[in-house]
Motif scaffolding. Structure first.
Motif, PDB file in Angstrom:
ATOM      1  N   SER A 134      -9.329   2.302  -5.217  1.00 30.90           N
ATOM      2  CA  SER A 134      -8.628   2.320  -6.504  1.00 30.90           C
ATOM      3  C   SER A 134      -7.312   1.561  -6.451  1.00 30.90           C
ATOM      4  O   SER A 134      -6.813   1.113  -7.477  1.00 30.90           O
ATOM      5  N   GLU A 135      -6.755   1.427  -5.249  1.00 34.44           N
ATOM      6  CA  GLU A 135      -5.471   0.729  -5.105  1.00 34.44           C
ATOM      7  C   GLU A 135      -5.301   0.340  -3.649  1.00 34.44           C
ATOM      8  O   GLU A 135      -5.759   1.019  -2.745  1.00 34.44           O
ATOM      9  N   ARG A 136      -4.599  -0.772  -3.455  1.00 37.96           N
ATOM     10  CA  ARG A 136      -4.297  -1.256  -2.105  1.00 37.96           C
ATOM     11  C   ARG A 136      -2.815  -1.594  -2.100  1.00 37.96           C
ATOM     12  O   ARG A 136      -2.356  -2.391  -2.907  1.00 37.96           O
ATOM     13  N   ILE A 137      -2.068  -0.984  -1.185  1.00 39.20           N
ATOM     14  CA  ILE A 137      -0.634  -1.216  -1.100  1.00 39.20           C
ATOM     15  C   ILE A 137      -0.347  -1.933   0.211  1.00 39.20           C
ATOM     16  O   ILE A 137      -0.595  -1.402   1.295  1.00 39.20           O
ATOM     17  N   ASP A 138       0.182  -3.136   0.100  1.00 39.11           N
ATOM     18  CA  ASP A 138       0.483  -3.979   1.251  1.00 39.11           C
ATOM     19  C   ASP A 138       1.617  -3.360   2.057  1.00 39.11           C
ATOM     20  O   ASP A 138       2.654  -2.986   1.514  1.00 39.11           O
ATOM     21  N   ASN A 139       1.409  -3.252   3.359  1.00 36.85           N
ATOM     22  CA  ASN A 139       2.440  -2.714   4.249  1.00 36.85           C
ATOM     23  C   ASN A 139       3.392  -3.791   4.758  1.00 36.85           C
ATOM     24  O   ASN A 139       4.344  -3.471   5.471  1.00 36.85           O
ATOM     25  N   GLY A 140       3.114  -5.060   4.442  1.00 36.61           N
ATOM     26  CA  GLY A 140       3.983  -6.146   4.863  1.00 36.61           C
ATOM     27  C   GLY A 140       3.777  -6.596   6.297  1.00 36.61           C
ATOM     28  O   GLY A 140       4.537  -7.407   6.814  1.00 36.61           O
ATOM     29  N   GLY A 142       0.405  -7.255   7.474  1.00 34.18           N
ATOM     30  CA  GLY A 142      -0.989  -7.664   7.559  1.00 34.18           C
ATOM     31  C   GLY A 142      -1.961  -6.523   7.343  1.00 34.18           C
ATOM     32  O   GLY A 142      -3.168  -6.721   7.366  1.00 34.18           O
ATOM     33  N   THR A 143      -1.442  -5.322   7.138  1.00 36.18           N
ATOM     34  CA  THR A 143      -2.280  -4.166   6.850  1.00 36.18           C
ATOM     35  C   THR A 143      -1.908  -3.608   5.481  1.00 36.18           C
ATOM     36  O   THR A 143      -0.891  -3.994   4.897  1.00 36.18           O
ATOM     37  N   ALA A 144      -2.727  -2.701   4.997  1.00 35.93           N
ATOM     38  CA  ALA A 144      -2.475  -2.086   3.700  1.00 35.93           C
ATOM     39  C   ALA A 144      -2.956  -0.646   3.723  1.00 35.93           C
ATOM     40  O   ALA A 144      -3.818  -0.277   4.522  1.00 35.93           O
ATOM     41  N   GLN A 145      -2.371   0.146   2.837  1.00 42.17           N
ATOM     42  CA  GLN A 145      -2.891   1.483   2.579  1.00 42.17           C
ATOM     43  C   GLN A 145      -3.966   1.325   1.516  1.00 42.17           C
ATOM     44  O   GLN A 145      -3.720   0.709   0.468  1.00 42.17           O
ATOM     45  N   VAL A 146      -5.140   1.863   1.787  1.00 47.00           N
ATOM     46  CA  VAL A 146      -6.261   1.768   0.858  1.00 47.00           C
ATOM     47  C   VAL A 146      -6.471   3.142   0.226  1.00 47.00           C
ATOM     48  O   VAL A 146      -6.870   4.083   0.918  1.00 47.00           O
ATOM     49  N   PHE A 147      -6.197   3.247  -1.063  1.00 49.06           N
ATOM     50  CA  PHE A 147      -6.400   4.480  -1.797  1.00 49.06           C
ATOM     51  C   PHE A 147      -7.789   4.439  -2.401  1.00 49.06           C
ATOM     52  O   PHE A 147      -8.219   3.420  -2.940  1.00 49.06           O
ATOM     53  N   MET A 148      -8.485   5.567  -2.290  1.00 54.78           N
ATOM     54  CA  MET A 148      -9.856   5.649  -2.774  1.00 54.78           C
ATOM     55  C   MET A 148      -9.994   6.906  -3.629  1.00 54.78           C
ATOM     56  O   MET A 148      -9.403   7.943  -3.337  1.00 54.78           O
ATOM     57  N   ARG A 149     -10.813   6.784  -4.691  1.00 53.66           N
ATOM     58  CA  ARG A 149     -11.006   7.894  -5.614  1.00 53.66           C
ATOM     59  C   ARG A 149     -12.489   8.164  -5.833  1.00 53.66           C
ATOM     60  O   ARG A 149     -13.303   7.264  -5.694  1.00 53.66           O
ATOM     61  N   LYS A 150     -12.746   9.387  -6.241  1.00 54.50           N
ATOM     62  CA  LYS A 150     -14.110   9.808  -6.545  1.00 54.50           C
ATOM     63  C   LYS A 150     -14.055  10.768  -7.721  1.00 54.50           C
ATOM     64  O   LYS A 150     -13.226  11.690  -7.739  1.00 54.50           O
ATOM     65  N   SER A 151     -14.940  10.580  -8.692  1.00 53.57           N
ATOM     66  CA  SER A 151     -15.070  11.539  -9.788  1.00 53.57           C
ATOM     67  C   SER A 151     -15.808  12.758  -9.254  1.00 53.57           C
ATOM     68  O   SER A 151     -16.781  12.629  -8.516  1.00 53.57           O
ATOM     69  N   LEU A 152     -15.318  13.926  -9.640  1.00 52.15           N
ATOM     70  CA  LEU A 152     -15.926  15.173  -9.224  1.00 52.15           C
ATOM     71  C   LEU A 152     -16.630  15.817 -10.416  1.00 52.15           C
ATOM     72  O   LEU A 152     -16.074  15.866 -11.509  1.00 52.15           O
ATOM     73  N   ALA A 153     -17.818  16.296 -10.200  1.00 48.64           N
ATOM     74  CA  ALA A 153     -18.527  17.023 -11.256  1.00 48.64           C
ATOM     75  C   ALA A 153     -17.937  18.413 -11.361  1.00 48.64           C
ATOM     76  O   ALA A 153     -17.779  19.100 -10.359  1.00 48.64           O
ATOM     77  N   ILE A 154     -17.557  18.780 -12.584  1.00 49.33           N
ATOM     78  CA  ILE A 154     -17.006  20.135 -12.766  1.00 49.33           C
ATOM     79  C   ILE A 154     -17.803  20.882 -13.811  1.00 49.33           C
ATOM     80  O   ILE A 154     -18.600  20.360 -14.507  1.00 49.33           O
TER      81      ILE A 154
END
Length: 154
Positions: A134-140, A142-154
């Motif tokens: 869902s989002e990638r934040i550059d760490n400056g 050469g690496t990045a934080q990779v945010f991932m999301r999932k819809s949950l059935a409720i």
């Protein structure tokens, strides 16, 4: 793995969880060349304080804790962090079990977690469990934080 049980995490689990966390995150620290990564330097006191305010689950084989996951759930977003599996049982499906337990216990519509861009095995696992970047934040560096999301059935 049929002999694995999952239960809610407790403050009293902090010592075992910290041991597993450190063992599990050594390989991550090696990937990133960062022996000072927070999962490796967190103290027992810090983890105990965190567990007073966070939820999560542990996986056990017999009486031995072999995995842990921490969560925060505000009813809108389930935040998942510090999924850690003992190195000798990695690849046995325990991470999937802990993710499922966290998701099943949540009342939120969506779950979010993050990992590093070089953590290919983590990204692959999360994608196989239904998470999408869902989002990638550059760490400056050469690496990045990779945010991932999932819809949950409720």
């Amino acid at each position: 793995m049929s002999d694995v049980t999952v239960r809610p995490i407790r403050v009293a689990d902090a010592g075992e969880v910290l041991t597993i966390q450190r063992a599990a995150f050594v390989s991550e620290a090696q990937i990133y060349g960062d022996p000072q990564a927070t999962p490796l330097t967190q103290t027992l006191e810090q983890l105990e304080a965190e567990l007073r305010d966070a939820d999560g689950f542990v996986a056990l084989i017999g009486q031995r804790i072999v995995g842990a996951i921490r969560t925060r759930d505000d009813g809108v977003l389930l935040q998942i962090g510090r999924l850690a599996i003992a190195p000798d049982v990695q690849g046995e499906g325990i991470g999937r079990m802990l993710l499922a337990a966290a998701e099943d216990a949540s009342l939120s519509r969506e779950a979010e977690l993050f990992t590093g861009s070089l953590s290919e095995a983590n990204i692959r696992l999360y994608e196989e469990c239904g998470y999408r970047e869902s989002e990638r934040i550059d760490n400056g560096d050469g690496t990045a934080q990779v945010f991932m999301r999932k819809s949950l059935a409720i």
